[in-house]
Scaffold this motif. Sequence first.
Motif, PDB file in Angstrom:
ATOM      1  N   ARG A 134     -10.330  18.806  33.912  1.00 51.15           N
ATOM      2  CA  ARG A 134     -11.973  19.668  34.060  1.00 51.15           C
ATOM      3  C   ARG A 134     -12.500  20.026  32.981  1.00 51.15           C
ATOM      4  N   PRO A 135     -14.023  19.545  33.305  1.00 48.42           N
ATOM      5  CA  PRO A 135     -14.128  20.347  31.611  1.00 48.42           C
ATOM      6  C   PRO A 135     -14.665  21.710  32.101  1.00 48.42           C
ATOM      7  N   TRP A 136     -14.448  22.665  30.650  1.00 40.34           N
ATOM      8  CA  TRP A 136     -14.955  23.748  30.629  1.00 40.34           C
ATOM      9  C   TRP A 136     -16.374  24.458  31.576  1.00 40.34           C
ATOM     10  N   GLU A 137     -17.080  24.019  32.054  1.00 41.88           N
ATOM     11  CA  GLU A 137     -18.362  24.164  32.468  1.00 41.88           C
ATOM     12  C   GLU A 137     -17.899  24.650  34.198  1.00 41.88           C
ATOM     13  N   GLU A 138     -16.725  23.554  34.618  1.00 41.24           N
ATOM     14  CA  GLU A 138     -16.286  24.193  35.955  1.00 41.24           C
ATOM     15  C   GLU A 138     -15.479  25.086  36.112  1.00 41.24           C
ATOM     16  N   THR A 139     -14.517  25.178  35.471  1.00 47.15           N
ATOM     17  CA  THR A 139     -13.414  26.401  35.433  1.00 47.15           C
ATOM     18  C   THR A 139     -13.627  27.363  34.768  1.00 47.15           C
ATOM     19  N   ALA A 140     -15.270  27.901  33.674  1.00 48.46           N
ATOM     20  CA  ALA A 140     -15.303  29.389  33.567  1.00 48.46           C
ATOM     21  C   ALA A 140     -16.589  29.451  34.466  1.00 48.46           C
ATOM     22  N   ALA A 141     -17.227  28.722  35.502  1.00 47.96           N
ATOM     23  CA  ALA A 141     -18.112  28.887  36.596  1.00 47.96           C
ATOM     24  C   ALA A 141     -18.170  30.096  37.004  1.00 47.96           C
ATOM     25  N   GLY A 142     -19.197  31.065  36.532  1.00 44.95           N
ATOM     26  CA  GLY A 142     -19.024  32.499  37.323  1.00 44.95           C
ATOM     27  C   GLY A 142     -18.489  33.340  36.277  1.00 44.95           C
ATOM     28  N   TYR A 143     -17.762  33.058  35.129  1.00 48.99           N
ATOM     29  CA  TYR A 143     -16.980  33.698  34.345  1.00 48.99           C
ATOM     30  C   TYR A 143     -17.444  33.945  32.811  1.00 48.99           C
ATOM     31  N   PRO A 144     -18.332  34.856  32.826  1.00 47.88           N
ATOM     32  CA  PRO A 144     -18.830  34.909  31.339  1.00 47.88           C
ATOM     33  C   PRO A 144     -18.421  35.345  30.143  1.00 47.88           C
ATOM     34  N   GLU A 145     -16.427  35.907  30.397  1.00 43.15           N
ATOM     35  CA  GLU A 145     -15.633  36.047  29.224  1.00 43.15           C
ATOM     36  C   GLU A 145     -15.244  34.587  29.418  1.00 43.15           C
ATOM     37  N   VAL A 146     -14.907  34.093  30.029  1.00 46.78           N
ATOM     38  CA  VAL A 146     -14.241  32.571  29.705  1.00 46.78           C
ATOM     39  C   VAL A 146     -14.804  31.797  29.232  1.00 46.78           C
ATOM     40  N   ILE A 147     -16.331  32.010  29.153  1.00 39.38           N
ATOM     41  CA  ILE A 147     -17.366  31.423  28.896  1.00 39.38           C
ATOM     42  C   ILE A 147     -17.294  31.096  27.495  1.00 39.38           C
ATOM     43  N   ASP A 148     -17.077  32.447  26.652  1.00 39.76           N
ATOM     44  CA  ASP A 148     -17.600  32.673  25.344  1.00 39.76           C
ATOM     45  C   ASP A 148     -16.052  32.150  24.506  1.00 39.76           C
ATOM     46  N   LEU A 149     -14.566  32.700  25.653  1.00 43.48           N
ATOM     47  CA  LEU A 149     -13.583  32.662  24.967  1.00 43.48           C
ATOM     48  C   LEU A 149     -13.671  30.461  24.843  1.00 43.48           C
ATOM     49  N   LEU A 150     -14.051  30.008  25.572  1.00 43.16           N
ATOM     50  CA  LEU A 150     -13.938  29.239  25.834  1.00 43.16           C
ATOM     51  C   LEU A 150     -14.858  27.595  24.448  1.00 43.16           C
ATOM     52  N   GLN A 151     -16.316  28.896  24.433  1.00 44.91           N
ATOM     53  CA  GLN A 151     -17.326  28.092  23.629  1.00 44.91           C
ATOM     54  C   GLN A 151     -16.994  28.356  22.006  1.00 44.91           C
ATOM     55  N   ARG A 152     -15.510  29.700  21.603  1.00 45.55           N
ATOM     56  CA  ARG A 152     -15.423  29.874  20.196  1.00 45.55           C
ATOM     57  C   ARG A 152     -13.766  29.056  19.902  1.00 45.55           C
ATOM     58  N   MET A 153     -13.166  27.770  21.403  1.00 43.84           N
ATOM     59  CA  MET A 153     -12.231  27.924  20.789  1.00 43.84           C
ATOM     60  C   MET A 153     -13.371  26.349  20.403  1.00 43.84           C
ATOM     61  N   MET A 154     -13.783  26.090  20.971  1.00 44.45           N
ATOM     62  CA  MET A 154     -14.228  24.718  20.955  1.00 44.45           C
ATOM     63  C   MET A 154     -15.459  24.449  19.993  1.00 44.45           C
ATOM     64  N   ALA A 155     -15.731  25.577  18.757  1.00 44.96           N
ATOM     65  CA  ALA A 155     -15.935  25.908  17.773  1.00 44.96           C
ATOM     66  C   ALA A 155     -14.991  25.187  16.859  1.00 44.96           C
ATOM     67  N   GLY A 156     -13.264  26.040  16.855  1.00 45.84           N
ATOM     68  CA  GLY A 156     -12.730  25.697  16.435  1.00 45.84           C
ATOM     69  C   GLY A 156     -12.447  27.239  15.438  1.00 45.84           C
ATOM     70  N   GLU A 157     -12.219  28.139  16.361  1.00 46.37           N
ATOM     71  CA  GLU A 157     -12.185  29.559  16.066  1.00 46.37           C
ATOM     72  C   GLU A 157     -10.686  29.918  16.258  1.00 46.37           C
ATOM     73  N   SER A 158     -10.497  30.753  15.878  1.00 45.41           N
ATOM     74  CA  SER A 158      -9.212  31.374  16.209  1.00 45.41           C
ATOM     75  C   SER A 158      -9.620  33.149  16.848  1.00 45.41           C
ATOM     76  N   GLY A 159      -8.228  33.544  17.075  1.00 45.77           N
ATOM     77  CA  GLY A 159      -8.535  35.431  17.276  1.00 45.77           C
ATOM     78  C   GLY A 159      -7.905  35.961  18.387  1.00 45.77           C
ATOM     79  N   THR A 160      -8.480  36.693  19.049  1.00 47.80           N
ATOM     80  CA  THR A 160      -8.060  36.962  20.279  1.00 47.80           C
ATOM     81  C   THR A 160      -9.233  37.712  21.373  1.00 47.80           C
ATOM     82  N   THR A 161      -9.054  37.779  22.210  1.00 50.55           N
ATOM     83  CA  THR A 161      -9.783  38.300  22.977  1.00 50.55           C
ATOM     84  C   THR A 161      -9.584  39.105  24.445  1.00 50.55           C
TER      85      THR A 161
END
Length: 712
Positions: A210-237
């Motif tokens: 399933r695409p990220w838009e479906e799994t993260a709908a309604g959860y802004p913190e998860v959306i931010d995490l997925l966008q950072r991952m799709m940008a190739g970043e590393s980190g903790t959250t």
Amino acid sequence: MHSYRYVIAVVLFGIFGYMLYLAYGDVKRKTIEEYNAQQMILAQQAATGIENFFAQCYRELDYLAQLDDIVDFNERGQQIMQDYLESHADIVTAITRMDSHGIITYTVPDNPQSIGADISSQEHVQTLLRGERPVVSEVFTAVQGYEAVAYHVPVFNGDEFTGSIAMLIPFQIITAEYLAEIKPASTGYAWVISEAGVMIHNPVERFVGRPWEETAAGYPEVIDLLQRMMAGESGTTTYDYDMIRDQHVREHRKHAAFCPIHLGNTFWSVCVVTSENDVLATMTSFRNKFVIILALLIAASLVYAYYVTKSMAIMREQQLKEQAARDRVELERQYQQAQKMEAVGRLAAGVAHDLNNLLTPILGYTELILEDLEPDHENYSALQDVEKASLRARDLVQQLLAFGRKQALDAKLLNLNAVVRGVEPLVRRTLREDIQFALHLDPNEPSIRGDESHIEQAILNLVINAQDAMPSGGHLTIDTGVFNLDEQYSLTHSQVKPGRYVMLAISDTGHGMDAQTRERIFEPFFTTKEKSRGTGLGLASVHGVVTQHGGHIWVYSEPGQGATFKLYFPLADTAVDVTRQPVAAKPETKAEAVIVVVEDNEMVRNLAVSVLTRRGYTVHSAQDGTSCLALLAKLEGRLDLLLTDVVMPDMNGKELYSQVSARYPDVRVIYMSGYTDNVISHHGVLDPGVPFLQKPFSVTTLADKVNEVLQG
């Protein structure tokens, strides 16, 4: 003196409490940092392992690609490919030779259907043909039915590109070796997304693919995490997510570490995540500090026991007084609010009957006149406007009744998925072209008891609101599912009774709402739209519909992060048969039927007589029950149908039908009324199976209802 000692006790306890707070906060922060560091090591180890795995695959494929027998692709080259597959059968399920045009020339194991196949349209093959560089494909479902990854390495004859040699690797081998065993704690696990944001590995199988838009709908913190991952970043959250275990819904706090997995032409991103409960379970070092502070608190308690006890009693008494005052204010507020809501409901119920009686002839006679006029008549368009205005007035009355929970419900056993599928074509026609629409319906086909038309209207109201919230386009999703909302959930969600519910969720990616707006959205006449664009009754009527069905509605939204409306309806004990049966069209009744219309409102009575007479029926009319019985005493011949108002001055419709049916045992009845649910139920008309016509009704609705009842 007592006040002085009380102040000292409060100060000491304040100091001790603050020390405890600081110690706890410090240990908690360090524990989370250390745990995230461990999770980052696990994520990096998994990423390194997968990168090394593909690096080894590249070295072996590159070695094969430089062999003369592979370049020339003779029988010896075919034998080399077979030998390689046999020696690597534990990680490779197929090896393929492709030419420079994307045509498969040979594959092991032998597959005659694949040889000669053109795969140049596949995205990773196009990347290879354009760049003539090694390419790793996205995870896809192989023809054998398992998830796999293809790795292509180009083959050159000198400087000439002659195609590629590729291996097919089951994705399960990668996950089992590098991801499945990642379990920092009992709730810990790893999940992986592709560069495009598609979930390619997750212990929860329904998320995979399933695409990220479906799994993260309604959860802004998860959306931010997925966008950072799709940008190739590393980190903790840290993020909150609804944990659904055994269909129990709980909000859960999680800590995560993530890093990219570099694969040459693309990358994946791995995330290791653990529940905060497990993370904080490792805070053993805090116990020593806690014991010291606890000893100080006990010593202080012994010294000031008497004074503190007395002070606490005084404080408790004061708190009880303050709480009683607050409760009294809150009860008064709730009472006033309830009175206001009840007053609006009574107002709506009071005007519904008279207003519906006025709208019925306006709407009916307009339809009759339109039937008689040609479309090019000079008054035709004006009459159409009258008809539209009448329909809007009727809908406004229904919205008021829905808000006041006074509308008549035709409750039946419904398959909620079927209701959504039925309204889907209208939803798609309603939405603009720049809004993408998707359905995710529960495969178990859950059932509820409800009124289909009112639930459909609630869905359309929410869809229209979602569209208005996405002026620049976006995504709209409708989900259904069955959940067990337990007592713990009801503690944080007011007016929720524990039990099993069917959830209908409508999510958008619009501009969202702040806390102040969320608190008022279900109030009647409250709207954030321009005055010319809304009445403020849409969400209020949705709330009324859900509440009248014994359910509740909840909204999740943040500014800029869209909104999700979750409607919970009690799960029905009996399932609906979803097998589609052919529906035979009912023929029109012959115009031989004899009908008596009983209605105390002259305009409504005359309209019904005109409509039915035009349809060819023999129609008699009376203004009340007494007149009707007198008419029937003189009437000779049969009587096929009694069309009667429910509430009349001398006797109600049910009493009239009882007397008429004693003389005409085969007579059928249709009740009609402009009164609300409470009034009609009091007269026993809304029993299951009793034909009922809600005012105001159109010409077509009246004719169809009469035809339906006469057909039986």
